[in-house]
Design a protein around this motif. Structure first.
Motif, PDB file in Angstrom:
ATOM      1  N   GLY A 169       0.808  -1.221   0.000  1.00  0.00           N
ATOM      2  CA  GLY A 169       0.000   0.000   0.000  1.00  0.00           C
ATOM      3  C   GLY A 169       0.837   1.264   0.000  1.00  0.00           C
ATOM      4  N   GLY A 170       2.166   1.094  -0.111  1.00  0.00           N
ATOM      5  CA  GLY A 170       3.034   2.266  -0.201  1.00  0.00           C
ATOM      6  C   GLY A 170       3.587   2.763   1.123  1.00  0.00           C
ATOM      7  N   ILE A 171       3.096   2.206   2.231  1.00  0.00           N
ATOM      8  CA  ILE A 171       3.621   2.606   3.542  1.00  0.00           C
ATOM      9  C   ILE A 171       4.613   1.545   4.021  1.00  0.00           C
ATOM     10  CG2 ILE A 171       3.035   3.078   5.968  1.00  0.00           C
ATOM     11  CD1 ILE A 171       0.234   3.924   4.986  1.00  0.00           C
ATOM     12  N   LYS A 172       5.837   1.982   4.332  1.00  0.00           N
ATOM     13  CA  LYS A 172       6.858   1.031   4.785  1.00  0.00           C
ATOM     14  C   LYS A 172       6.527   0.521   6.184  1.00  0.00           C
ATOM     15  CE  LYS A 172      10.762   2.593   1.992  1.00  0.00           C
ATOM     16  NZ  LYS A 172      10.688   1.440   1.091  1.00  0.00           N
ATOM     17  N   LEU A 173       6.699  -0.779   6.381  1.00  0.00           N
ATOM     18  CA  LEU A 173       6.384  -1.378   7.683  1.00  0.00           C
ATOM     19  C   LEU A 173       7.621  -1.526   8.564  1.00  0.00           C
ATOM     20  CD1 LEU A 173       3.920  -4.271   6.670  1.00  0.00           C
ATOM     21  CD2 LEU A 173       3.399  -1.919   7.270  1.00  0.00           C
ATOM     22  N   GLY A 174       8.815  -1.421   7.964  1.00  0.00           N
ATOM     23  CA  GLY A 174      10.049  -1.652   8.723  1.00  0.00           C
ATOM     24  C   GLY A 174      10.262  -3.147   8.929  1.00  0.00           C
ATOM     25  N   THR A 175      11.489  -3.524   9.269  1.00  0.00           N
ATOM     26  CA  THR A 175      11.788  -4.959   9.385  1.00  0.00           C
ATOM     27  C   THR A 175      10.950  -5.630  10.473  1.00  0.00           C
ATOM     28  OG1 THR A 175      13.664  -4.426  10.820  1.00  0.00           O
ATOM     29  CG2 THR A 175      14.139  -4.765   8.499  1.00  0.00           C
ATOM     30  N   GLY A 176      10.804  -4.980  11.615  1.00  0.00           N
ATOM     31  CA  GLY A 176       9.996  -5.558  12.700  1.00  0.00           C
ATOM     32  C   GLY A 176       8.546  -5.730  12.295  1.00  0.00           C
ATOM     33  N   GLY A 177       8.023  -4.746  11.575  1.00  0.00           N
ATOM     34  CA  GLY A 177       6.639  -4.806  11.106  1.00  0.00           C
ATOM     35  C   GLY A 177       6.420  -5.921  10.104  1.00  0.00           C
ATOM     36  N   LEU A 178       7.416  -6.116   9.244  1.00  0.00           N
ATOM     37  CA  LEU A 178       7.316  -7.188   8.240  1.00  0.00           C
ATOM     38  C   LEU A 178       7.346  -8.565   8.906  1.00  0.00           C
ATOM     39  CD1 LEU A 178       9.653  -5.767   5.450  1.00  0.00           C
ATOM     40  CD2 LEU A 178       7.167  -6.041   5.319  1.00  0.00           C
ATOM     41  N   VAL A 179       8.273  -8.742   9.847  1.00  0.00           N
ATOM     42  CA  VAL A 179       8.366 -10.019  10.576  1.00  0.00           C
ATOM     43  C   VAL A 179       7.029 -10.337  11.240  1.00  0.00           C
ATOM     44  CG1 VAL A 179       9.400 -11.162  12.596  1.00  0.00           C
ATOM     45  CG2 VAL A 179      10.867  -9.956  10.959  1.00  0.00           C
ATOM     46  N   LYS A 180       6.451  -9.316  11.869  1.00  0.00           N
ATOM     47  CA  LYS A 180       5.179  -9.497  12.565  1.00  0.00           C
ATOM     48  C   LYS A 180       4.054  -9.811  11.583  1.00  0.00           C
ATOM     49  CE  LYS A 180       2.321  -7.189  16.067  1.00  0.00           C
ATOM     50  NZ  LYS A 180       2.052  -5.938  16.766  1.00  0.00           N
ATOM     51  N   ALA A 181       4.066  -9.135  10.441  1.00  0.00           N
ATOM     52  CA  ALA A 181       2.998  -9.326   9.447  1.00  0.00           C
ATOM     53  C   ALA A 181       3.057 -10.719   8.825  1.00  0.00           C
ATOM     54  CB  ALA A 181       3.108  -8.256   8.360  1.00  0.00           C
ATOM     55  N   TYR A 182       4.254 -11.130   8.399  1.00  0.00           N
ATOM     56  CA  TYR A 182       4.380 -12.440   7.736  1.00  0.00           C
ATOM     57  C   TYR A 182       4.217 -13.594   8.725  1.00  0.00           C
ATOM     58  CZ  TYR A 182       5.683 -10.373   3.274  1.00  0.00           C
ATOM     59  OH  TYR A 182       5.648  -9.688   2.090  1.00  0.00           O
ATOM     60  N   GLY A 183       4.882 -13.487   9.862  1.00  0.00           N
ATOM     61  CA  GLY A 183       4.747 -14.535  10.879  1.00  0.00           C
ATOM     62  C   GLY A 183       3.335 -14.576  11.438  1.00  0.00           C
ATOM     63  N   GLY A 184       2.758 -13.392  11.651  1.00  0.00           N
ATOM     64  CA  GLY A 184       1.405 -13.291  12.200  1.00  0.00           C
ATOM     65  C   GLY A 184       0.350 -13.839  11.266  1.00  0.00           C
ATOM     66  N   GLY A 185       0.535 -13.603   9.970  1.00  0.00           N
ATOM     67  CA  GLY A 185      -0.427 -14.121   8.984  1.00  0.00           C
ATOM     68  C   GLY A 185      -0.481 -15.636   8.999  1.00  0.00           C
ATOM     69  N   VAL A 186       0.709 -16.250   9.069  1.00  0.00           N
ATOM     70  CA  VAL A 186       0.770 -17.722   9.117  1.00  0.00           C
ATOM     71  C   VAL A 186       0.177 -18.229  10.430  1.00  0.00           C
ATOM     72  CG1 VAL A 186       2.307 -19.739   9.121  1.00  0.00           C
ATOM     73  CG2 VAL A 186       2.746 -17.836   7.550  1.00  0.00           C
TER      74      VAL A 186
END
Length: 207
Positions: free
Chosen positions: A106-123
């Motif tokens: 969506g164009g907003i950067k999540l940062g490395t911590g945000g990405l880890v949380k998003a990908y791990g959290g989705g699973v």
């Protein structure tokens, strides 16, 4: 060889969420081999070819068998997608499973911590929706016996929850049964004991 049963997915599941205008779609599927895991990844990549990232991780055997693990960040910063996804899969106790997380940015950067949380959290969320079944590790045995011992052997087949695969009735009876690996020794001993060592039990192949 580990002969204990383990859990596998009963069907595919999907979980979708939006985080800071990025849409994350998690797909889980039963994949009994590394080839089938890779094929599922390609299937999702083709379906979501317009997505910025299709990150993935798989456990192609038992959850604890790291020889059959695989992962990819698919263009996300190293370690922010595949690794947390694999951590969720391997920690779930479910085997023969692949996760692909599709991200529409969506164009907003999540940062490395945000990405880890998003990908791990989705699973993690998708795993909560997953129904599982138990996969038993079985092997086949051939039994050769006189007709007189058939009632005894049929009773043992039922007792040990074995499945009759084939039967050949000639001078002697030749049966092929499918039985859980962990029950083989006890079953074999019971057949030998009850038949006075007159029934022959021969291992064929593991499944």
């Amino acid at each position: 060889m580990n002969d204990q049963p383990y859990l596998i997915p009963a069907q595919s599941v999907q979980f979708e969420e939006e985080i800071k205008k990025s849409v994350f779609i998690t797909h889980l599927a039963h994949t009994p081999s590394i080839d089938s895991a890779k094929a599922f990844v390609e299937q999702i990549k083709t379906k979501h070819a317009d997505a910025r990232h299709n990150c993935w991780a798989f456990v192609a055997g038992r959850a604890e068998d790291s020889m059959k693990w695989g992962l990819s960040d698919d263009g996300e910063p190293s370690g922010t997608a595949g690794k947390p996804m694999l951590a969720q899969l391997s920690g779930s106790g479910v085997g023969e499973i692949t996760a692909v997380v599709t991200r529409y940015s969506g164009g907003i950067k999540l940062g490395t911590g945000g990405l880890v949380k998003a990908y791990g959290g989705g699973v993690s969320q998708a795993l909560k929706l997953l129904q599982t079944i138990e996969k038993k590790i079985t092997t086949q045995l051939q039994l050769e016996l006189d007709y007189a011992f058939m009632p005894i052997v049929q009773s043992l087949i039922t007792q040990f929850e074995a499945q009759e695969v084939s039967a050949d009735y000639s001078d002697q009876v030749k049966l092929v049964v499918d039985i859980e690996q962990r029950k083989v020794n006890d079953f074999t001993q019971a057949v030998i004991n009850k038949s006075g060592a007159k029934a022959l039990v021969t291992p064929l192949k593991a499944n």
